[in-house]
Write a protein that holds these residues in place. Structure first.
Motif, PDB file in Angstrom:
ATOM      1  N   GLN A  81      46.954  32.024  58.983  1.00  0.00           N
ATOM      2  CA  GLN A  81      45.981  33.111  58.983  1.00  0.00           C
ATOM      3  C   GLN A  81      44.608  32.545  59.345  1.00  0.00           C
ATOM      4  N   LYS A  86      37.576  30.203  57.735  1.00  0.00           N
ATOM      5  CA  LYS A  86      38.722  29.662  57.003  1.00  0.00           C
ATOM      6  C   LYS A  86      40.030  29.837  57.770  1.00  0.00           C
ATOM      7  N   THR A  88      44.108  29.379  56.706  1.00  0.00           N
ATOM      8  CA  THR A  88      45.088  29.102  55.660  1.00  0.00           C
ATOM      9  C   THR A  88      46.470  29.108  56.278  1.00  0.00           C
ATOM     10  N   TRP A  90      50.931  27.931  55.556  1.00  0.00           N
ATOM     11  CA  TRP A  90      52.050  27.395  54.790  1.00  0.00           C
ATOM     12  C   TRP A  90      52.941  26.661  55.779  1.00  0.00           C
ATOM     13  N   GLU A  98      50.905  24.223  51.041  1.00  0.00           N
ATOM     14  CA  GLU A  98      49.795  25.134  51.345  1.00  0.00           C
ATOM     15  C   GLU A  98      48.623  24.353  51.915  1.00  0.00           C
ATOM     16  N   GLU A 100      44.640  24.566  53.502  1.00  0.00           N
ATOM     17  CA  GLU A 100      43.394  25.344  53.632  1.00  0.00           C
ATOM     18  C   GLU A 100      42.391  24.505  54.408  1.00  0.00           C
ATOM     19  N   THR A 102      38.550  24.812  55.824  1.00  0.00           N
ATOM     20  CA  THR A 102      37.305  25.584  55.860  1.00  0.00           C
ATOM     21  C   THR A 102      36.414  25.029  56.965  1.00  0.00           C
ATOM     22  N   CYS A 159      45.419  19.945  51.678  1.00  0.00           N
ATOM     23  CA  CYS A 159      46.850  20.237  51.690  1.00  0.00           C
ATOM     24  C   CYS A 159      47.411  19.944  50.303  1.00  0.00           C
ATOM     25  N   SER A 160      48.414  20.699  49.906  1.00  0.00           N
ATOM     26  CA  SER A 160      49.013  20.544  48.575  1.00  0.00           C
ATOM     27  C   SER A 160      50.075  19.447  48.525  1.00  0.00           C
ATOM     28  N   THR A 174      48.751  22.312  61.402  1.00  0.00           N
ATOM     29  CA  THR A 174      47.977  23.554  61.282  1.00  0.00           C
ATOM     30  C   THR A 174      46.851  23.604  62.300  1.00  0.00           C
TER      31      THR A 174
END
Length: 259
Positions: A81, A86, A88, A90, A98, A100, A102, A159-160, A174
């Motif tokens: 998205q 931003k 985001t 997956w 996940e 993100e 910015t 990143c998670s 990404t």
């Protein structure tokens, strides 16, 4: 000595698991994946290619971005998205991760300068989004210091996954995924940078119109209007004013004499 090896899971099975897990995470929102694609190029249009080439032009990124190319190509980005400032996403790996990213918005000064320098050189909104602009405008857009694309110091990555690297392969994928998305929706680039691309066309239109108007007179004469719009007002039919309706005369009735 025994080794705790995890069983190999094929890519298509991992992707299927990721999609099932993603459905729960999104809470009813539709996913926007980056589909698998073939070919050597990650992106194929001006804005998508310019995004990827800009990031690859920085040494810190160019060394790390290749880690994500395979992930971007094989459909591991199950959702991406782009919004104001931003990105985001997956990404499917050994688990669902996940991401993100910015990005600092384009400064008002840089945007104002860009509009002043390039606004009058862009004919239509379609030309802008398709990258059908002059070489001078392209050079201005892609200038590393003063152009529209963000520098690494304006980008924050997260990143998670457990990878300690600032740019893991999921983040790298990404970033490439953004280039692929810009192929189909180039207007998202301007949303990401927090500016309105339509201002480039509006300012160009107003400037060209204002330049055509006489500057010495506050009120345009009939001859000036004819010169601007190509209309000979003497040839136009004159509109006749409707005559005011005649007032009805009141008839006085004589009183009836009673005997």
């Amino acid at each position: 000595m025994s080794w705790d090896w995890k069983p190999y899971v094929p890519v298509h099975e991992r992707r299927a698991r990721a999609k099932r897990a993603l459905k729960k995470r999104l809470g009813g929102r539709d996913a926007k994946p980056i589909e698998r694609f073939a070919g050597r190029k990650i992106a194929r249009t001006f804005w998508g290619e310019a995004w990827c080439q800009h990031l690859e032009s920085f040494s810190d990124y160019s060394n790390r971005l290749p880690r994500g190319r395979t992930y971007a190509r094989n459909g591991s980005i199950v959702d991406l998205q782009i919004d104001s400032g931003k990105v985001t996403a997956w990404v499917s790996g050994s688990e669902l991760y996940e991401i993100e990213i910015t990005i600092k918005g384009l400064s008002k000064t840089r945007w104002k300068t860009f509009k002043a320098q390039c606004g009058g050189q862009i004919s239509t909104l379609l030309d802008l989004l398709q990258g059908k602009v002059s070489e001078a405008v392209i050079e201005r857009i892609t200038d590393r210091g003063e152009g529209l694309f963000p520098s690494p110091k304006e980008i924050n990555l997260s990143c998670s996954c457990p990878d300690w690297a600032t740019m893991c392969k999921h983040v790298a994928a990404t970033l490439y995924g953004v280039g692929v998305r810009l192929d189909d929706s180039p207007e998202l680039f301007f949303r990401l940078r927090g500016v309105d691309h339509q201002e480039l066309i509006e300012s160009a239109g107003m400037d060209s119109f204002e330049d055509s108007l006489p500057q010495d007179e506050d009120v345009l004469a009939e001859g000036d209007l004819a010169a601007i719009f190509g209309v000979d007002f003497s040839d136009l039919p004159k509109v006749r004013k409707k005559a005011a309706p005649k007032k009805k005369r009141k008839v006085r009735r004589k009183p009836v004499k009673r005997g």
